[in-house]
Motif scaffolding. Structure first.
Motif, mmCIF file in Angstrom:
data_model
loop_
_atom_site.group_PDB
_atom_site.id
_atom_site.type_symbol
_atom_site.label_atom_id
_atom_site.label_comp_id
_atom_site.label_asym_id
_atom_site.label_seq_id
_atom_site.Cartn_x
_atom_site.Cartn_y
_atom_site.Cartn_z
ATOM 1 N N THR A 223 6.135 4.169 4.796
ATOM 2 C CA THR A 223 7.170 3.168 4.493
ATOM 3 C C THR A 223 7.379 2.244 5.680
ATOM 4 O O THR A 223 7.522 1.027 5.512
ATOM 5 C CB THR A 223 8.508 3.874 4.138
ATOM 6 N N LEU B 182 4.713 -0.348 5.684
ATOM 7 C CA LEU B 182 4.954 -1.361 4.648
ATOM 8 C C LEU B 182 6.086 -2.306 5.062
ATOM 9 O O LEU B 182 6.003 -3.520 4.870
ATOM 10 C CB LEU B 182 5.301 -0.664 3.320
ATOM 11 N N ARG B 183 7.129 -1.722 5.641
ATOM 12 C CA ARG B 183 8.281 -2.540 6.040
ATOM 13 C C ARG B 183 7.926 -3.503 7.171
ATOM 14 O O ARG B 183 8.502 -4.587 7.283
ATOM 15 C CB ARG B 183 9.464 -1.646 6.425
ATOM 16 N N ALA C 30 6.302 -6.321 5.474
ATOM 17 C CA ALA C 30 7.314 -7.112 4.763
ATOM 18 C C ALA C 30 8.187 -7.935 5.706
ATOM 19 O O ALA C 30 8.802 -8.914 5.284
ATOM 20 C CB ALA C 30 8.195 -6.174 3.936
ATOM 21 N N MET D 208 8.611 -7.723 -2.900
ATOM 22 C CA MET D 208 8.693 -6.260 -2.786
ATOM 23 C C MET D 208 9.344 -5.637 -4.004
ATOM 24 O O MET D 208 10.279 -6.203 -4.560
ATOM 25 C CB MET D 208 9.538 -5.899 -1.569
ATOM 26 N N PHE E 131 11.086 -1.921 -4.879
ATOM 27 C CA PHE E 131 11.495 -0.661 -4.258
ATOM 28 C C PHE E 131 11.721 0.418 -5.318
ATOM 29 O O PHE E 131 11.831 0.138 -6.502
ATOM 30 C CB PHE E 131 12.818 -0.844 -3.507
ATOM 31 N N ALA F 2 9.618 -9.629 -9.066
ATOM 32 C CA ALA F 2 8.545 -9.850 -8.076
ATOM 33 C C ALA F 2 7.474 -10.783 -8.649
ATOM 34 O O ALA F 2 6.985 -11.669 -7.956
ATOM 35 C CB ALA F 2 7.939 -8.508 -7.679
ATOM 36 N N LEU G 169 4.324 -5.865 -2.449
ATOM 37 C CA LEU G 169 4.529 -4.644 -1.665
ATOM 38 C C LEU G 169 5.383 -3.704 -2.513
ATOM 39 O O LEU G 169 6.474 -4.074 -2.950
ATOM 40 C CB LEU G 169 5.249 -4.969 -0.355
ATOM 41 N N ASP H 89 7.215 0.040 -2.785
ATOM 42 C CA ASP H 89 7.628 1.254 -2.074
ATOM 43 C C ASP H 89 8.117 2.285 -3.076
ATOM 44 O O ASP H 89 9.257 2.212 -3.539
ATOM 45 C CB ASP H 89 8.725 0.919 -1.053
ATOM 46 N N TYR I 226 0.792 -0.430 -1.861
ATOM 47 C CA TYR I 226 1.655 0.457 -2.638
ATOM 48 C C TYR I 226 1.843 1.750 -1.859
ATOM 49 O O TYR I 226 0.877 2.383 -1.445
ATOM 50 C CB TYR I 226 0.945 0.732 -3.965
#
Ligand code: ATP
Length: 363
Positions: free
Chosen positions: A43, A46-47, A50, A79, A81, A147, A156, A158, A189
């Motif tokens: 995560t 990914l963050r 982002a 993104m 979530f 998105a 992206l 999560d 992903y």
């Protein structure tokens, strides 16, 4: 559309080094899944892509642009979530249109994009409803719609499916795959679920303790895991492991351990000979074990005592005792095994895996 390049990426939270020197090249239109156990840094990685987390060192490029210093708004990403956080007082239409309105898109363009996305997601008839009037799966579609309308360079995700029940998750997984095939947008992903990773990813990145363990197509990871961690993480039920000592006798290489004495097939033996006299870990997947017949030589089977019989319909999982260790064998549904039965299980010789005891790398 764009490729994403991650170069020597690191993240330190005070004493925690959460992401360690990650290098990844995510190709244009590719669907790449980051998978690993809780806390492995997926995560956080990914963050950082982002822009929601600062980068301690290294670079993230989207297309040809280094985005390290760009705020999330300017990265041309969208993104989705786990917690899809729809605005409860807004209709589905307005939830999907909101981001575009904030970006001052023309009303006709917004309308076209929302309707296109609704059509892709099969929620055309729900556009006037409020989120509370939708099922969990429908809400997740709206979150996806939000998105999609952005037409981003990169999606992206999560853990977007983890709030859904098991059946819906499988269904949404298939839908996501179809949506990706249709839109062709580059996607990253994150999930802890290896089945989700294997079914969705064009390529899968396995992480542990902030370090990338292996990157490959799903079957590459399954057939040729780079180390014991990947071998045990990918595949369900998990690979069985036994500690064996390798030794040469009668012109063959033997792997001998607690309850196991196997003649290593010649094709594998060549690369294992340098370990003769040493202990290594041997891995065999449950699906590569079967009940032995009279034709199976003793050199490729193990003696097992059945402890638990799990009848799954399409197969039976036998939890067995081999020496002092337990193993799982996935056998034909017609096998009449019962608790306490003694069996010989044959191993598929081409599909044995061996790992260095110290480094845990595949050998
Ligand atoms: P999960 O599936 O549980 O979300 P993950 O693989 O996504 O796990 P991360 O959330 O990326 O893992 O966390 C990686 C490591 O960084 C963990 O050890 C975590 O405790 C730590 N960490 C994450 N965010 C912070 C933070 N804001 N401050 C301090 N440590 C953090």
């Amino acid at each position: 559309m764009a490729q994403v390049l991650i170069r020597n990426l690191n993240k330190k939270f005070e004493e925690v080094h959460a992401v360690k020197d990650v290098n990844l090249e995510i190709r244009d239109k590719e669907f790449v899944v980051l998978v690993g156990p809780s806390g492995c840094g997926k995560t956080t990685t990914l963050r950082m892509v982002a822009g929601l987390e600062s980068i301690t060192s290294g670079q993230v490029l989207i297309g040809d642009t280094v985005v390290n210093a760009l705020p999330p708004m300017d990265r041309d990403i969208a993104m989705v979530f786990q917690n899809y956080a729809l605005y409860p007082h807004m209709s589905v239409y307005d939830n999907m249109a909101f981001g575009l309105k904030m970006r001052k898109f023309k009303r006709e363009e917004i309308d076209r994009r929302v309707k296109d996305a609704a059509e892709i997601l099969g929620i055309q008839s729900h556009l006037k409803r409020k989120p509370r009037q939708l099922s969990g799966g429908q809400r997740q579609r709206v979150a996806l719609g939000r998105a999609i309308v952005r037409h981003p360079q990169v999606f992206l995700f999560d853990e977007p499916l983890s709030n859904l029940d098991a059946k819906l998750r499988v269904q949404m997984r298939v839908e996501l795959k179809k949506i990706h095939d249709r839109l062709g947008t580059t996607a990253i992903y994150v999930t802890h679920d290896q089945v989700e990773a294997m079914t969705l990813g064009d390529r899968v990145v396995v992480m542990k303790d902030g370090v990338v363990q292996q990157v490959g197509e799903p079957l590459e990871l399954y057939n040729s895991p780079a180390n014991r961690f990947v071998a045990g993480f990918i595949g369900s039920p998990a690979m069985n492991f036994a500690t064996v000592r390798l030794h040469e006798a009668d012109g063959s290489l033997w792997a001998q351990g607690d309850g196991v004495k196997i003649e290593v097939p010649a094709a594998i033996a060549a690369r294992l000979r340098r370990y003769a006299g040493e202990e290594v870990a041997m891995g065999v997947r449950p699906e590569d074990l079967r009940v032995a017949t009279d034709q199976d030589g003793a050199g490729l089977s193990v003696e097992a005592i059945v402890e638990v019989v799990e009848k799954l319909g399409s197969e039976i999982l036998l939890d067995v005792q081999v020496g002092r260790s337990t193993m799982v064998a996935a056998v034909e549904p017609t096998v009449p095994a019962k608790r306490h039965d003694r069996l010989r299980l044959a191993l598929n010789p081409e599909r044995l895996h061996f790992f260095d005891r110290a480094s845990e790398a595949a050998i």
